[in-house]
Design a protein around this motif. Structure first.
Motif, PDB file in Angstrom:
ATOM      1  N   ALA A  25      -1.665   5.632  -4.718  1.00 15.63           N
ATOM      2  CA  ALA A  25      -2.227   4.391  -4.213  1.00 15.63           C
ATOM      3  C   ALA A  25      -1.193   3.315  -4.509  1.00 15.63           C
ATOM      4  O   ALA A  25      -0.016   3.592  -4.615  1.00 15.63           O
ATOM      5  CB  ALA A  25      -3.532   4.084  -4.918  1.00 15.63           C
ATOM      6  N   ASP A  26      -1.660   2.112  -4.704  1.00 16.06           N
ATOM      7  CA  ASP A  26      -0.817   1.003  -5.084  1.00 16.06           C
ATOM      8  C   ASP A  26       0.336   0.825  -4.121  1.00 16.06           C
ATOM      9  O   ASP A  26       0.254   1.158  -2.964  1.00 16.06           O
ATOM     10  CB  ASP A  26      -0.364   1.163  -6.542  1.00 16.06           C
ATOM     11  CG  ASP A  26      -1.573   1.180  -7.460  1.00 16.06           C
ATOM     12  OD1 ASP A  26      -2.481   0.378  -7.234  1.00 16.06           O
ATOM     13  OD2 ASP A  26      -1.607   2.003  -8.377  1.00 16.06           O
ATOM     14  N   GLU A  50      -6.524   5.809  -0.664  1.00 10.46           N
ATOM     15  CA  GLU A  50      -5.223   6.443  -0.831  1.00 10.46           C
ATOM     16  C   GLU A  50      -4.819   7.122   0.474  1.00 10.46           C
ATOM     17  O   GLU A  50      -5.640   7.355   1.360  1.00 10.46           O
ATOM     18  CB  GLU A  50      -5.270   7.514  -1.939  1.00 10.46           C
ATOM     19  CG  GLU A  50      -5.492   6.958  -3.325  1.00 10.46           C
ATOM     20  CD  GLU A  50      -5.472   8.023  -4.408  1.00 10.46           C
ATOM     21  OE1 GLU A  50      -5.360   7.655  -5.578  1.00 10.46           O
ATOM     22  OE2 GLU A  50      -5.584   9.228  -4.081  1.00 10.46           O
ATOM     23  N   THR A  96      -4.561  -7.542  -2.075  1.00 12.41           N
ATOM     24  CA  THR A  96      -4.712  -6.096  -2.300  1.00 12.41           C
ATOM     25  C   THR A  96      -4.284  -5.302  -1.074  1.00 12.41           C
ATOM     26  O   THR A  96      -3.996  -4.121  -1.176  1.00 12.41           O
ATOM     27  CB  THR A  96      -6.161  -5.716  -2.647  1.00 12.41           C
ATOM     28  OG1 THR A  96      -7.035  -6.443  -1.811  1.00 12.41           O
ATOM     29  CG2 THR A  96      -6.477  -5.953  -4.090  1.00 12.41           C
ATOM     30  N   SER A  99      -0.769  -4.613  -2.079  1.00 15.16           N
ATOM     31  CA  SER A  99      -0.606  -3.722  -3.226  1.00 15.16           C
ATOM     32  C   SER A  99      -1.285  -2.378  -2.993  1.00 15.16           C
ATOM     33  O   SER A  99      -0.879  -1.371  -3.536  1.00 15.16           O
ATOM     34  CB  SER A  99      -1.157  -4.378  -4.492  1.00 15.16           C
ATOM     35  OG  SER A  99      -2.548  -4.577  -4.371  1.00 15.16           O
ATOM     36  N   ARG A 100      -2.322  -2.359  -2.188  1.00 15.15           N
ATOM     37  CA  ARG A 100      -3.027  -1.108  -1.952  1.00 15.15           C
ATOM     38  C   ARG A 100      -3.421  -1.013  -0.473  1.00 15.15           C
ATOM     39  O   ARG A 100      -4.608  -1.123  -0.134  1.00 15.15           O
ATOM     40  CB  ARG A 100      -4.254  -1.055  -2.861  1.00 15.15           C
ATOM     41  CG  ARG A 100      -4.867   0.321  -2.895  1.00 15.15           C
ATOM     42  CD  ARG A 100      -5.772   0.511  -4.091  1.00 15.15           C
ATOM     43  NE  ARG A 100      -6.170   1.900  -4.138  1.00 15.15           N
ATOM     44  CZ  ARG A 100      -6.688   2.496  -5.197  1.00 15.15           C
ATOM     45  NH1 ARG A 100      -6.865   1.828  -6.294  1.00 15.15           N
ATOM     46  NH2 ARG A 100      -7.022   3.761  -5.156  1.00 15.15           N
ATOM     47  N   LYS A 103      -6.438   0.991   1.237  1.00 17.22           N
ATOM     48  CA  LYS A 103      -7.832   0.621   1.046  1.00 17.22           C
ATOM     49  C   LYS A 103      -8.453   0.169   2.378  1.00 17.22           C
ATOM     50  O   LYS A 103      -9.648   0.269   2.583  1.00 17.22           O
ATOM     51  CB  LYS A 103      -7.868  -0.509   0.019  1.00 17.22           C
ATOM     52  CG  LYS A 103      -9.223  -0.935  -0.457  1.00 17.22           C
ATOM     53  CD  LYS A 103      -9.068  -1.906  -1.630  1.00 17.22           C
ATOM     54  CE  LYS A 103     -10.296  -2.775  -1.781  1.00 17.22           C
ATOM     55  NZ  LYS A 103     -10.162  -3.750  -2.875  1.00 17.22           N
TER      56      LYS A 103
ATOM     57  N   ASP B 357     -11.855  -5.672  -7.201  1.00 13.22           N
ATOM     58  CA  ASP B 357     -11.254  -4.339  -7.247  1.00 13.22           C
ATOM     59  C   ASP B 357     -11.801  -3.491  -8.382  1.00 13.22           C
ATOM     60  O   ASP B 357     -11.617  -2.282  -8.417  1.00 13.22           O
ATOM     61  CB  ASP B 357      -9.733  -4.445  -7.418  1.00 13.22           C
ATOM     62  CG  ASP B 357      -9.076  -4.993  -6.168  1.00 13.22           C
ATOM     63  OD1 ASP B 357      -9.549  -4.661  -5.074  1.00 13.22           O
ATOM     64  OD2 ASP B 357      -8.111  -5.758  -6.290  1.00 13.22           O
TER      65      ASP B 357
END
Lengths: 195, 396
Positions: A25-26, A50, A96, A99-100, A103, B357
C-alpha cells in the motif's frame, strides 16, 4: 547490536520499507513478483486499499469484498496481470489519494495501469474484469454502486474494455485471479463462478 | 500536554512498516511467505492486559531498547504454534531454543530498523533473551504496572502454513510520550490540510486512559443487558480498545461467514457499531432466545431474535460511552447482516474512511453461560468527535 540508520531517512513516518514481492500500500505504486520458487506459483494477497501486479504464474487474491470493488486487469499477450481492491469511488484530491492511491477507484485504476505498464503490459491491450460493489447495508448510502459506476467511468476514459463483471446485489465476494486470466468469484456459501 | 491521535496513527504506521520488515526477514530465513495481517496500537491498563492474555502460553524472545527508543520489545509465538514454526527452520526442531532466539533476533531487528530511521537515532538492542511464559507474563516488563501504557501489536500470518505470531513493543511511557508529543504539531497540520479544516484531533494525554474505560464500560453494560433480556448469566471476556488502520479491519474480521447486526450512531461521537457472531454462535444464541426450535438455523425468527439482542447490546454500549463522556448518543434501528465477515463490515469502513484513516476498534468477547457462543463488537467512532468529547471531559 545497533540498528543503524539508512542514509535516506524519510520524513514520512510510513517510510518506504515494504517487503519485496508482496502486495503493498502506501506510496509504492505496485509490487511485481518474479522471485517465487519455480514449482510454486505463489499467492499474492491484496488487502483493502492495495494493488499488486504479477508477470509470472502467481495467483492474485483478495477476500471479503463487500461494498469495495475489485478490478482485475490483464494483458494476456504479455502475460502480465494486476488486481486492485478499492474502497471508495474518488480521491478528490485528498492527501491519502497520493500516499495510498489504491484506496480509491480513480487513483487506484490509474496506479494499476501504470504498474502494469512498468511490468511490460501494453495499456492498449488491457482487458478488465470487475467484481464486488455490493449494496450490503441500507445505512451506508450506496457506496458499493457508486464504486461500480466510478470503475466504469475511469476504465472508459482509459480506453480499457470491461469484458466481464459480477457486481452489485447484497452479497460478499472473495476473488482470485490466476494465470488463465479468468476471475474466480466465491460467495459466502462457497458457490464459485469464473468470469 | 496534548497528544494528537494522528501522531499515534503515524506511530502505528511505523509499527506496521517495522512488522513488514520483520516478516520479510523471516520469509528469507524460512522460505515461507509471511504477511502482516494487522498492526494496532493500544492504550490499556495493566489490569486489562492481564485479563486479555489470561490462559495463553507463549514462547519467544525479548530485547531491551536503549538510545532512540527506551523500553522493551518482545516477539512471541503461541506455544501451540511453536512446532509449526520450528518445522520451517533450517535444522528442524532439534535446536528449539537457539532457533527461536535467532528468529526473534532477526525479526525484531527488522522491526526496529524502521523506527530508527524515523527517529533519526540508532536504537541499541540488548542481546535477545529466550523465554517461555504463561498469560500476560509474555508482555514487556512494566506493561502490567502502568495505568495507560502504549502497546504496539502486529500479527503476522504465513500465507501457506498455519502459523502466526505477534510482536509487542512497549516503549517506556515517559520518553515515548515526549516523542509523540514532539511529533504532534506537524502531524496535526498535515491532518488539517487533508480535510480542509482545523478540527483538532489532539486530546490530553491523561484522557488516553479514558479510552480503556470506554471499552470496558460499554461491554459490561452490553453484557448486563443480555443477562436481563435472556436470563442467561453473561460475562465479558476481553475488552480492549485499539487504534488500527481502518483498511485492516475487514481482514481482522476474516472471511468466515458471520451473522449479526449493524447500527449507525448519532451524537458525540457518531459512527458505527457492528456486533458479529460466527454462524454457529449466532444460531446457538438465537436458539436459546426463541421459545421453540426455529424452522431454519438462521432464518427470519433467528434474524428477529438477533436484531432484538443487538438492540439491547448497543443500547448498553452507548449508554456506557455516554456515561464516561457525558454526552448523548443515539442509535439507528438494527440492520441484520449475514455474509462473509469482512464483507459485512467493509461498507462501514468505507464510509468512515471518507473522513479518517484510522479507527478505534473495541475488542469485546461476550460469553454466555450454558451456550457456546461469543461475539465480537466493532465500535467505529468518528475520531474527531471522540477527541472532542474526551477533550471536553478533561476540561470539566
Amino acid at each position: 547490536m545497533t540498528r543503524s540508520l539508512s542514509d535516506d531517512r524519510p520524513d514520512d513516518p510510513a517510510g518506504n520499507t515494504g517487503s519485496d514481492g508482496d502486495a503493498v500500500a502506501d506510496a509504492e505504486p505496485a509490487a511485481v513478483t518474479g522471485g517465487a520458487a519455480a514449482d510454486d506459483p505463489g499467492r499474492i494477497k491484496v488487502g483493502v486499499g492495495e494493488l499488486a501486479v504479477t508477470s509470472d504464474d502467481a495467483i492474485l487474491t483478495t477476500s471479503g469484498l463487500g461494498s469495495c470493488v475489485a478490478v482485475a486487469l490483464a494483458d494476456e499477450r504479455a502475460g502480465v496481470r494486476g488486481l486492485l481492491h478499492a474502497m471508495l469511488p474518488a480521491g478528490d484530491g485528498r492527501t491519502t489519494a497520493v500516499s495510498r492511491p489504491a484506496k480509491y477507484v480513480d487513483t487506484g485504476i490509474d496506479s494499476l495501469i501504470a504498474a502494469l505498464d512498468d511490468a511490460g503490459a501494453d495499456p492498449r491491450r488491457l482487458e478488465a474484469r470487475v467484481a464486488g460493489g455490493a449494496e450490503m447495508l441500507d445505512l451506508t448510502d450506496a457506496v458499493g454502486p457508486r464504486n461500480v459506476e466510478r470503475v466504469g467511468e475511469v476504465l472508459d476514459a482509459a480506453g480499457v474494455p470491461i469484458v466481464a463483471s459480477d457486481v452489485g446485489d447484497a452479497v460478499g465476494r472473495t476473488v482470485r485471479f490466476g494465470p488463465n486470466g479468468r476471475l474466480v468469484i466465491r460467495a459466502a456459501d462457497g458457490f464459485e463462478r469464473a468470469i | 500536554m496534548r497528544v494528537d491521535v494522528r501522531a499515534l496513527g503515524a506511530c502505528n504506521r511505523l509499527a506496521e512498516q517495522g512488522a513488514k520488515q520483520a516478516a520479510g526477514a523471516l520469509s528469507d530465513l524460512t522460505g515461507t511467505d509471511l504477511a502482516v495481517e494487522v498492526t494496532g496500537a493500544s492504550v490499556a491498563s495493566g489490569e486489562d492486559l492481564a485479563e486479555s492474555f489470561a490462559g495463553r502460553e507463549s514462547i519467544g524472545v525479548s530485547v531491551g531498547l536503549r538510545g532512540g527508543l527506551d523500553g522493551e520489545a518482545v516477539l512471541a509465538f503461541d506455544a501451540v504454534n511453536a512446532d509449526a514454526l520450528l518445522s520451517l527452520l533450517p535444522g528442524g526442531g532439534s535446536m528449539e531454543r537457539s532457533a527461536v532466539t535467532e528468529v526473534g533476533n532477526i525479526a525484531l531487528g527488522g522491526f526496529l530498523d524502521g523506527w530508527a530511521n524515523y527517529l533519526g537515532k540508532a536504537i541499541d538492542m540488548t542481546p535477545p533473551r529466550y523465554f517461555e511464559a504463561d498469560g500476560a507474563a509474555v508482555l514487556p516488563d512494566g506493561a502490567l504496572a502502568g495505568d495507560g501504557v502504549f502497546l504496539f501489536e502486529s500479527r503476522l500470518d504465513a500465507t501457506t502454513t498455519d502459523l502466526d505470531f505477534s510482536i509487542y513493543m512497549l516503549p517506556d511511557s515517559g520518553p515515548f510520550r515526549d516523542l509523540i508529543v514532539g511529533k504532534t504539531a506537524p502531524a496535526a497540520t498535515a491532518g488539517g490540510e487533508a480535510n480542509g479544516g482545523t478540527t483538532s484531533t489532539a486530546v490530553p494525554y491523561e484522557s488516553l486512559s479514558t479510552f480503556s474505560s470506554l471499552a470496558k464500560e460499554g461491554s459490561a453494560n452490553a453484557a448486563d443487558n443480555i443477562a436481563m433480556m435472556t436470563g442467561l448469566e453473561t460475562s465479558v471476556d476481553v475488552s480492549r480498545l485499539r487504534f488500527v488502520p481502518l483498511a485492516d479491519v475487514p481482514a481482522e474480521v476474516g472471511t468466515e461467514p458471520h451473522a449479526g447486526t449493524v447500527f449507525e450512531l448519532q451524537g458525540e461521537p457518531s459512527g458505527y457499531l457492528a456486533i458479529l457472531f460466527e454462524e454457529s454462535s449466532a444460531a446457538a444464541v438465537a436458539d436459546a432466545m426463541l421459545p421453540m426450535d426455529p424452522n431454519e438455523p438462521l432464518g427470519d425468527m433467528a434474524e428477529n431474535a438477533l436484531c432484538e439482542l443487538g438492540n439491547v447490546m448497543t443500547s448498553g454500549f452507548i449508554d456506557g460511552w455516554a456515561n464516561v463522556l457525558g454526552t448523548t448518543i443515539t442509535h439507528s434501528p438494527p440492520e441484520f447482516v449475514h455474509d462473509i465477515g469482512a464483507s459485512t463490515i467493509s461498507p462501514l469502513v468505507a464510509k468512515l474512511s471518507e473522513r479518517q484513516d484510522y479507527g478505534f476498534v473495541i475488542d469485546t468477547a461476550i460469553r454466555t453461560e450454558g451456550i457456546q457462543a461469543r461475539c465480537d463488537v466493532y465500535a467505529l467512532p468518528d475520531e474527531r468527535e471522540l477527541a472532542r468529547a474526551l477533550d471536553r471531559l478533561s476540561e470539566s
